[in-house]
Scaffold this active site. Sequence first.
Site, mmCIF file in Angstrom:
data_model
loop_
_atom_site.group_PDB
_atom_site.id
_atom_site.type_symbol
_atom_site.label_atom_id
_atom_site.label_comp_id
_atom_site.label_asym_id
_atom_site.label_seq_id
_atom_site.Cartn_x
_atom_site.Cartn_y
_atom_site.Cartn_z
ATOM 1 N N ASN A 22 1.915 4.494 -7.770
ATOM 2 C CA ASN A 22 1.781 6.134 -7.652
ATOM 3 C C ASN A 22 3.257 6.658 -7.271
ATOM 4 O OD1 ASN A 22 -1.283 6.819 -8.240
ATOM 5 N ND2 ASN A 22 -1.225 5.249 -6.523
ATOM 6 N N GLY B 76 4.832 -0.520 -4.028
ATOM 7 C CA GLY B 76 3.948 0.082 -3.067
ATOM 8 C C GLY B 76 3.086 0.888 -3.891
ATOM 9 N N HIS B 77 2.290 1.825 -3.089
ATOM 10 C CA HIS B 77 1.239 2.797 -3.982
ATOM 11 C C HIS B 77 1.845 4.270 -3.791
ATOM 12 C CE1 HIS B 77 -2.587 0.127 -3.180
ATOM 13 N NE2 HIS B 77 -1.420 -0.515 -3.770
ATOM 14 N N GLY B 78 3.115 4.382 -3.375
ATOM 15 C CA GLY B 78 3.738 5.871 -3.567
ATOM 16 C C GLY B 78 3.812 6.414 -2.105
ATOM 17 N N ASP C 7 0.791 -1.284 -0.023
ATOM 18 C CA ASP C 7 0.079 0.078 -0.058
ATOM 19 C C ASP C 7 0.655 1.217 0.077
ATOM 20 O OD1 ASP C 7 -2.102 1.758 0.557
ATOM 21 O OD2 ASP C 7 -3.579 -0.049 1.149
#
Length: 407
Positions: free
Chosen positions: A284, A251-253, A229
């Site tokens: 992201n 991950g999602h940044g 995440d």
Amino acid sequence: MKEMGSVWLIMVVGLVVMSTTTITTLAQTGGRRPVFFDVTTYGAMADGKTDNSMAFSKAWTKACEWKYGKSVVFIPKGTYMVNSVIFRGPCSGPITFIIKGVLKASTDPKLFFTDHWIGFQYVDGLVVKGGGYLDGQGPSAWPYNDCSTNPNCKPLPTTMRFDFVSNSRVHHLRSINSKNSHFNLFACTNMNMSHIRISAPEDSPNTDGIHIGDSSNINVARAHIATGDDCIAMVSGSRDIHISGVSCGPGHGISIGSLGKSKYVKETVTGVTIVNCTLTGTQNGVRIKTWAPSSPSIASDLTFQYILMEDVNNPIIIDQQYCPQPNCNSNAYNSEVQISNVTFKNIWGTSSSKVAVNIKCSGIAPCQNIKLVNINLSYNGLGGPAISSCSNVRGRSYGTQNPPGCL
């Protein structure tokens, strides 16, 4: 000769008296050396299967009550199984929690549904360090994470929570396979986190690396985060946050938000700086996200600079139509979160999506004073060069703009 002997005897007696007094004083004040409270002396067993929660709690209580200087809770090398435990203050003096060994969480589903595994509450002057491992044993719990489809889902434990902790440092720790977030800071002030290594599989659900909310004056530096995440998430109440030297991926940044979901509280994030970070293969890059529809809220004075993107899907993104839940129709609604005074500066590298700069703001609360400065992002796929997309934005571009700026 007799006189010399008498003088010598008096000097020796004086030294003995002084030494006794000094020792007594050191014992009363703790001297310059902290007093150690080894968990094994309170019954902890490093066999990887005995529940050591009680032993850890006893060591903490004694250390927290120590009135004569610094105290240390010491966890030596070895593997210790620990169920959910909270270490509460306030304490009588500065306290350090040293983890040299490996702490393992339970895999018993009956113990999963709580908001913490290891928690610290109401402590001032806390230090957590040691180079040890926190093993959340997440694979045993991830199948129970159904929050994306179940609005009444039960919580899974954060590996290490800090609630109402101030003037503290957390450094040289390794967290693997958390059941939920790895580290969570709530209502904390003046905290420094550094030399943290976080690891969980890319598909592990809701395993945020560091989650910050309702906290101020937080510094995160020199961390390596690979998770499923957000590497770092700053939600409502985050103020004066500084992040530097973070390596993120997968991950999602690094995200601000999501904001605006609450119907009863004005959610605010202000004064965030992200600098000298690298994102690799993330979903992201640097992101601001707000719910649609949403309640009136604020995100302001945000700076992202000197950031390298390597094969990142959405390197620069503001998303004011965020709604990951099923049956969402965010296009039919507008966010009421006001985003303003945001700078993206000296950001370069490669994008795995054609839209390398995507600034999608609210139609009823357009983004204000957004700056793009020296952006150089190339698309590494087929179909031509990278592009930028902006809507409902008021701002300007400066310096190099690749893709061509949309401000």
